[in-house]
Design an enzyme around this catalytic site. Structure first.
Site, PDB file in Angstrom:
ATOM      1  N   ALA A  74       0.865  -1.186   0.000  1.00 21.29           N
ATOM      2  CA  ALA A  74       0.000   0.000   0.000  1.00 21.29           C
ATOM      3  C   ALA A  74       0.901   1.236   0.000  1.00 21.29           C
ATOM      4  O   ALA A  74       2.059   1.170   0.422  1.00 21.29           O
ATOM      5  CB  ALA A  74      -0.878  -0.021   1.235  1.00 21.29           C
ATOM      6  N   GLY A 117       0.799  -5.067   1.048  1.00 24.58           N
ATOM      7  CA  GLY A 117      -0.399  -5.205   0.224  1.00 24.58           C
ATOM      8  C   GLY A 117      -0.129  -5.825  -1.140  1.00 24.58           C
ATOM      9  O   GLY A 117      -1.026  -6.442  -1.731  1.00 24.58           O
ATOM     10  N   GLU A 120      -0.174  -9.376  -0.435  1.00 27.44           N
ATOM     11  CA  GLU A 120      -1.555  -9.749  -0.086  1.00 27.44           C
ATOM     12  C   GLU A 120      -2.421  -9.858  -1.342  1.00 27.44           C
ATOM     13  O   GLU A 120      -3.238 -10.767  -1.471  1.00 27.44           O
ATOM     14  CB  GLU A 120      -2.131  -8.732   0.899  1.00 27.44           C
ATOM     15  CG  GLU A 120      -1.450  -8.829   2.261  1.00 27.44           C
ATOM     16  CD  GLU A 120      -1.881  -7.736   3.216  1.00 27.44           C
ATOM     17  OE1 GLU A 120      -1.627  -6.547   2.917  1.00 27.44           O
ATOM     18  OE2 GLU A 120      -2.483  -8.060   4.250  1.00 27.44           O
ATOM     19  N   GLU A 140       4.992  -4.983   7.471  1.00 31.72           N
ATOM     20  CA  GLU A 140       4.200  -3.974   8.177  1.00 31.72           C
ATOM     21  C   GLU A 140       4.716  -3.716   9.593  1.00 31.72           C
ATOM     22  O   GLU A 140       4.665  -2.589  10.086  1.00 31.72           O
ATOM     23  CB  GLU A 140       2.719  -4.379   8.223  1.00 31.72           C
ATOM     24  CG  GLU A 140       1.974  -4.157   6.911  1.00 31.72           C
ATOM     25  CD  GLU A 140       2.112  -5.301   5.908  1.00 31.72           C
ATOM     26  OE1 GLU A 140       2.996  -6.180   6.104  1.00 31.72           O
ATOM     27  OE2 GLU A 140       1.344  -5.316   4.935  1.00 31.72           O
TER      28      GLU A 140
HETATM   29  C1  LIG Z   1      -1.320  -3.029   3.326  1.00 35.00           C
HETATM   30  C2  LIG Z   1      -0.368  -2.377   3.996  1.00 35.00           C
HETATM   31  C3  LIG Z   1      -0.637  -1.833   5.333  1.00 35.00           C
HETATM   32  C4  LIG Z   1       0.946  -2.177   3.390  1.00 35.00           C
HETATM   33  O1  LIG Z   1       1.182  -2.658   2.314  1.00 35.00           O
HETATM   34  S1  LIG Z   1       2.122  -1.242   4.206  1.00 35.00           S
HETATM   35  C5  LIG Z   1       3.499  -1.187   3.064  1.00 35.00           C
HETATM   36  C6  LIG Z   1       4.338  -2.416   3.117  1.00 35.00           C
HETATM   37  N1  LIG Z   1       5.475  -2.290   2.235  1.00 35.00           N
HETATM   38  C7  LIG Z   1       6.685  -1.849   2.614  1.00 35.00           C
HETATM   39  O2  LIG Z   1       6.897  -1.551   3.768  1.00 35.00           O
HETATM   40  C8  LIG Z   1       7.747  -1.762   1.553  1.00 35.00           C
HETATM   41  C9  LIG Z   1       8.243  -0.346   1.409  1.00 35.00           C
HETATM   42  N2  LIG Z   1       9.304  -0.241   0.431  1.00 35.00           N
HETATM   43  C10 LIG Z   1      10.565  -0.671   0.654  1.00 35.00           C
HETATM   44  O3  LIG Z   1      10.882  -1.257   1.677  1.00 35.00           O
HETATM   45  C11 LIG Z   1      11.594  -0.378  -0.386  1.00 35.00           C
HETATM   46  O4  LIG Z   1      11.115   0.695  -1.177  1.00 35.00           O
HETATM   47  C12 LIG Z   1      11.932  -1.555  -1.317  1.00 35.00           C
HETATM   48  C13 LIG Z   1      10.683  -2.118  -1.976  1.00 35.00           C
HETATM   49  C14 LIG Z   1      12.626  -2.663  -0.508  1.00 35.00           C
HETATM   50  C15 LIG Z   1      12.857  -1.084  -2.452  1.00 35.00           C
HETATM   51  O5  LIG Z   1      13.971  -0.424  -1.914  1.00 35.00           O
HETATM   52  P1  LIG Z   1      14.925   0.472  -2.888  1.00 35.00           P
HETATM   53  O6  LIG Z   1      15.311  -0.344  -4.066  1.00 35.00           O
HETATM   54  O7  LIG Z   1      15.990   1.012  -2.029  1.00 35.00           O
HETATM   55  O8  LIG Z   1      13.970   1.626  -3.446  1.00 35.00           O
HETATM   56  P2  LIG Z   1      13.391   2.897  -2.668  1.00 35.00           P
HETATM   57  O9  LIG Z   1      14.292   4.056  -2.920  1.00 35.00           O
HETATM   58  O10 LIG Z   1      13.086   2.579  -1.238  1.00 35.00           O
HETATM   59  O11 LIG Z   1      12.000   3.086  -3.423  1.00 35.00           O
HETATM   60  C16 LIG Z   1      11.876   3.791  -4.652  1.00 35.00           C
HETATM   61  C17 LIG Z   1      10.749   4.800  -4.497  1.00 35.00           C
HETATM   62  O12 LIG Z   1       9.536   4.061  -4.280  1.00 35.00           O
HETATM   63  C18 LIG Z   1       8.887   4.552  -3.118  1.00 35.00           C
HETATM   64  N3  LIG Z   1       8.179   3.473  -2.455  1.00 35.00           N
HETATM   65  C19 LIG Z   1       8.577   2.183  -2.297  1.00 35.00           C
HETATM   66  N4  LIG Z   1       7.651   1.497  -1.629  1.00 35.00           N
HETATM   67  C20 LIG Z   1       6.647   2.361  -1.364  1.00 35.00           C
HETATM   68  C21 LIG Z   1       5.391   2.232  -0.693  1.00 35.00           C
HETATM   69  N5  LIG Z   1       4.961   1.077  -0.207  1.00 35.00           N
HETATM   70  N6  LIG Z   1       4.633   3.341  -0.588  1.00 35.00           N
HETATM   71  C22 LIG Z   1       5.012   4.506  -1.105  1.00 35.00           C
HETATM   72  N7  LIG Z   1       6.172   4.688  -1.762  1.00 35.00           N
HETATM   73  C23 LIG Z   1       6.978   3.613  -1.874  1.00 35.00           C
HETATM   74  C24 LIG Z   1      10.028   5.065  -2.248  1.00 35.00           C
HETATM   75  O13 LIG Z   1       9.547   5.975  -1.262  1.00 35.00           O
HETATM   76  C25 LIG Z   1      10.909   5.706  -3.276  1.00 35.00           C
HETATM   77  O14 LIG Z   1      10.334   6.961  -3.605  1.00 35.00           O
HETATM   78  P3  LIG Z   1      11.273   8.283  -3.704  1.00 35.00           P
HETATM   79  O15 LIG Z   1      12.145   7.993  -4.917  1.00 35.00           O
HETATM   80  O16 LIG Z   1      10.284   9.368  -3.932  1.00 35.00           O
HETATM   81  O17 LIG Z   1      12.046   8.369  -2.455  1.00 35.00           O
END
Ligand SMILES: C=C(C)C(=O)SCCNC(=O)CCNC(=O)[C@H](O)C(C)(C)COP(=O)(O)OP(=O)(O)OC[C@H]1O[C@@H](n2cnc3c(N)ncnc32)[C@H](O)[C@@H]1OP(=O)(O)O
Length: 266
Positions: A74, A117, A120, A140
């Site tokens: 998400a 998500g 999921e 999460e």
């Molecule tokens: C249903 C629910 C509650 C949920 O899904 S909660 C979300 C669960 N997911 C996460 O926690 C994963 C979040 N993302 C990450 O951990 C990392 O981005 C990854 C996927 C491991 C990739 O890492 P990297 O290769 O270093 O890329 P990274 O620089 O972090 O991401 C590239 C861009 O995508 C954005 N991005 C990645 N995942 C995102 C997310 N879930 N929401 C919003 N933006 C996201 C990130 O902020 C970055 O944007 P910006 O260039 O503006 O800074």
């Protein structure tokens, strides 16, 4: 290679939708945000999957992302400032579950990250194929929250309690081979072939009787909701109902007459 689908709602901001034969291919298209699943994307996904489901031209659906990410979850930036009353009032994430109401078989082709998500949504699909670089996780806990789209419920059913606890309590990702060994995915394929190979399976599924494929999907998914005794009864009723179709008659007649069946979806 694929023709653009033309639907009533044919302009999408966050997904691409194409067609190969009787298969609809939906590709998440937010590459700069690792295909984070913002509200707009989920609205488009729900809209298009419902359209495809009610269009008799299509027999199955493939959902994919890009080579780096299926979907990184998400959209955290959309969620970050929300309060408890807000998320409760808008029933945040509830509409994601609409995907589970789609009657046609859905295959997820997962390259790269399928997190939160994103994972999921993949688990709501009927078959998951993983590219060699796939990474699955429910991180999460690292954000101070918990999975909210059925992740805890579907993961335990897919992999059992210890592995589900391990993944959700540590937030650590598993790779494609581990996902295969857990039974979460059916096949691991080279990254560059994943979508083509998934489409081939989707085309095979689409080539059978569509109402019969929908019954199989429904019956198997029902097993996650009810116990064995009720499940076997449910299956038997569904089996009997195939005797109300032309396709059941055609399938058995074709076998006896040593010819290929010709399905009419009736
Ligand atoms: C249903 C629910 C509650 C949920 O899904 S909660 C979300 C669960 N997911 C996460 O926690 C994963 C979040 N993302 C990450 O951990 C990392 O981005 C990854 C996927 C491991 C990739 O890492 P990297 O290769 O270093 O890329 P990274 O620089 O972090 O991401 C590239 C861009 O995508 C954005 N991005 C990645 N995942 C995102 C997310 N879930 N929401 C919003 N933006 C996201 C990130 O902020 C970055 O944007 P910006 O260039 O503006 O800074």
């Amino acid at each position: 290679m694929f023709t653009k689908l033309v639907f009533r709602f044919s302009t999408y901001n966050f997904i691409n939708v194409t067609q190969k034969g009787q298969v609809a291919l939906i590709q998440f298209n937010r590459p700069k945000a690792m295909n984070a699943l913002c509200d707009g994307l989920i609205k488009e996904l729900n809209q298009v999957t419902q359209e495809i489901d009610s269009n008799p031209e299509y027999g199955s659906i493939v959902i994919t992302g890009n080579e780096k990410a299926f979907a990184a979850g998400a959209d955290i930036k959309e969620m970050q400032d929300k309060s408890f009353p807000q998320v409760q009032n808008i029933q945040m994430l509830a509409s994601w579950e609409n995907l589970t109401n789609i009657k046609k078989p859905i295959l997820a082709a997962v390259n790269g990250y399928a997190l939160g998500g994103g994972f999921e949504l993949a688990m709501m699909c009927d078959i998951i194929y993983a590219g060699e670089n796939a990474k699955f996780g429910l991180p999460e806990i690292t954000l101070g929250t918990i999975p909210g789209c059925g992740g805890t419920q579907r993961l335990i059913r897919a992999v059992g309690k210890s592995k589900a606890m391990e993944m959700t309590l540590t937030g650590e990702f598993i790779d494609a081979q581990t996902a295969l060994s857990y039974g979460l995915v059916s096949k691991v394929l080279p990254v560059s072939n994943l979508v083509e190979e998934t489409l081939k399976v989707a085309e095979k599924i689409a080539s059978f009787s569509k109402p019969v494929a929908a019954l199989i999907k429904d019956t198997i998914n029902e097993a996650e909701n009810i116990g064995l005794r009720e499940g076997v009864k449910y299956e038997r009723k569904a089996f009997y109902s195939t005797f109300a179709t032309q396709d059941r008659k055609e399938g058995m007649s074709a076998f006896v007459e040593k010819r290929k069946p010709s399905w009419t979806d009736n």
